[in-house]
Write an enzyme that holds these catalytic residues in place. Structure first.
Site, mmCIF file in Angstrom:
data_model
loop_
_atom_site.group_PDB
_atom_site.id
_atom_site.type_symbol
_atom_site.label_atom_id
_atom_site.label_comp_id
_atom_site.label_asym_id
_atom_site.label_seq_id
_atom_site.Cartn_x
_atom_site.Cartn_y
_atom_site.Cartn_z
ATOM 1 N N HIS A 12 0.894 -1.272 0.030
ATOM 2 C CA HIS A 12 -0.012 -0.056 0.040
ATOM 3 C C HIS A 12 0.838 1.239 0.028
ATOM 4 C CE1 HIS A 12 0.805 0.817 4.406
ATOM 5 N NE2 HIS A 12 0.968 -0.386 4.416
ATOM 6 N N GLU A 14 2.133 5.227 0.978
ATOM 7 C CA GLU A 14 2.228 5.609 2.406
ATOM 8 C C GLU A 14 1.028 5.923 3.298
ATOM 9 O OE1 GLU A 14 5.322 8.953 4.005
ATOM 10 O OE2 GLU A 14 3.320 9.801 3.328
ATOM 11 N N GLU A 16 -1.066 7.232 6.879
ATOM 12 C CA GLU A 16 -1.001 8.151 8.190
ATOM 13 C C GLU A 16 0.033 7.893 9.176
ATOM 14 O OE1 GLU A 16 -5.032 8.153 8.855
ATOM 15 O OE2 GLU A 16 -5.576 9.728 7.337
ATOM 16 N N GLU A 90 -1.543 -6.828 7.467
ATOM 17 C CA GLU A 90 -0.479 -6.744 8.166
ATOM 18 C C GLU A 90 -0.002 -7.339 9.355
ATOM 19 O OE1 GLU A 90 2.608 -6.216 8.202
ATOM 20 O OE2 GLU A 90 2.963 -4.023 7.630
ATOM 21 N N HIS A 92 0.101 -8.250 13.263
ATOM 22 C CA HIS A 92 -0.471 -7.481 14.317
ATOM 23 C C HIS A 92 0.774 -7.259 15.337
ATOM 24 C CE1 HIS A 92 -2.572 -6.592 17.822
ATOM 25 N NE2 HIS A 92 -3.611 -6.789 17.106
ATOM 26 N N TYR A 93 1.087 -5.976 15.535
ATOM 27 C CA TYR A 93 1.935 -5.623 16.476
ATOM 28 C C TYR A 93 1.755 -5.366 18.033
ATOM 29 C CZ TYR A 93 5.337 -4.323 12.688
ATOM 30 O OH TYR A 93 6.242 -4.487 11.672
ATOM 31 N N GLY A 184 3.617 -4.564 4.393
ATOM 32 C CA GLY A 184 5.003 -4.943 4.363
ATOM 33 C C GLY A 184 5.349 -6.282 4.863
#
Length: 249
Positions: A12, A14, A16, A90, A92-93, A184
């Site tokens: 995707h 950039e 926010e 993405e 999961h952080y 990413g």
């Protein structure tokens, strides 16, 4: 399929939170103006090189969905089938979601920060259910119990590759040009598989935002050109370096 199959990967534009250098993960943020321009340009690159997708796969997150829409519009391919899945989301952080990367590094130290951010099999601390940036009440994920509470890259490989094999590969084998617009780390997981990268080697792999990466695959779905070919190599090199410096996500 014929002698080769064509797969195009696109991270995707950039977001926010990319711009603010925050850990994003499953938090559903939009694109910046720069990100929207990157998405349009990616579609123009596809059209200029005659690389026209027959089917699109993307995640359930708006930064990928919006990128896909803008890219397909620029390539005059808005009419193709679109398939969305949380399996392309993405990484999961966990409890890092919403935190500033530089501040997190300063608080926990370089070694711990890098282990959470880039190691293959070390997940961050889990997010607390019901917290600001958790997804346990999000209706998108009701059928999977709200989704994970944290993930490492190895977890992304486990959830994404079966979907790739069972759902996406049949399209490739039928001769369709497949476009995947994702994130990413979900794309790193797929590139690791395609290029048969080791767990150690994938740590240094960075995917830039908004630049299509083309893979021509043989009958065994192995790349004819290892690492694929970016449609704008110079911009891709600069973008990958920028991702490395901030951590991606």
């Amino acid at each position: 399929m014929g002698e080769t199959a064509t797969l195009v990967l696109l991270r995707h534009g950039e977001s926010e939170w990319n711009s603010l250098n925050l850990f994003t993960g499953w938090v559903d943020v939009g694109l910046t103006d720069k990100g929207r321009a990157e998405a349009v340009r990616s579609g123009e690159l596809l059209a200029e090189q005659g690389l026209l997708p027959d089917v699109l796969y993307t995640s359930l997150l708006r930064r990928a969905i919006t990128t896909a829409h803008l890219a397909l519009d620029a390539a005059d391919r808005l009419w193709i089938p679109v398939r969305r899945s949380w399996r392309l989301n993405e990484r999961h952080y966990g409890a890092l979601q919403g935190l500033d990367k530089a501040e997190t590094k300063a608080r926990y130290g370089e070694e711990q920060f890098m282990a959470w951010r880039r190691s293959y099999d070390t997940p961050p601390p889990p997010i607390e259910r019901g917290s600001t940036y958790s997804q346990d009440a999000d209706p998108r994920y009701a059928d999977i119990g709200g989704g994970p509470l944290t993930e490492c890259l190895a977890d992304v490989v486990v959830r994404f590759l079966p979907y790739f094999t069972d759902v996406i590969v049949p399209d490739l084998r039928s001769g369709k040009t497949v476009l995947i617009v994702a994130h990413g780390n979900s794309l790193r997981a797929l590139v690791k598989h395609l290029d048969q990268m080791s767990d150690d080697d994938v740590v240094g792999l960075n995917i830039p935002t908004g630049i299509p990466l083309r893979y021509d695959l043989d009958a065994r779905l192995r790349p004819l050109v290892p690492g694929g070919t970016y449609l704008d190599p110079e911009a891709a090199a600069a973008g990958a370096a920028a991702v490395a410096s901030q951590g991606g996500g």
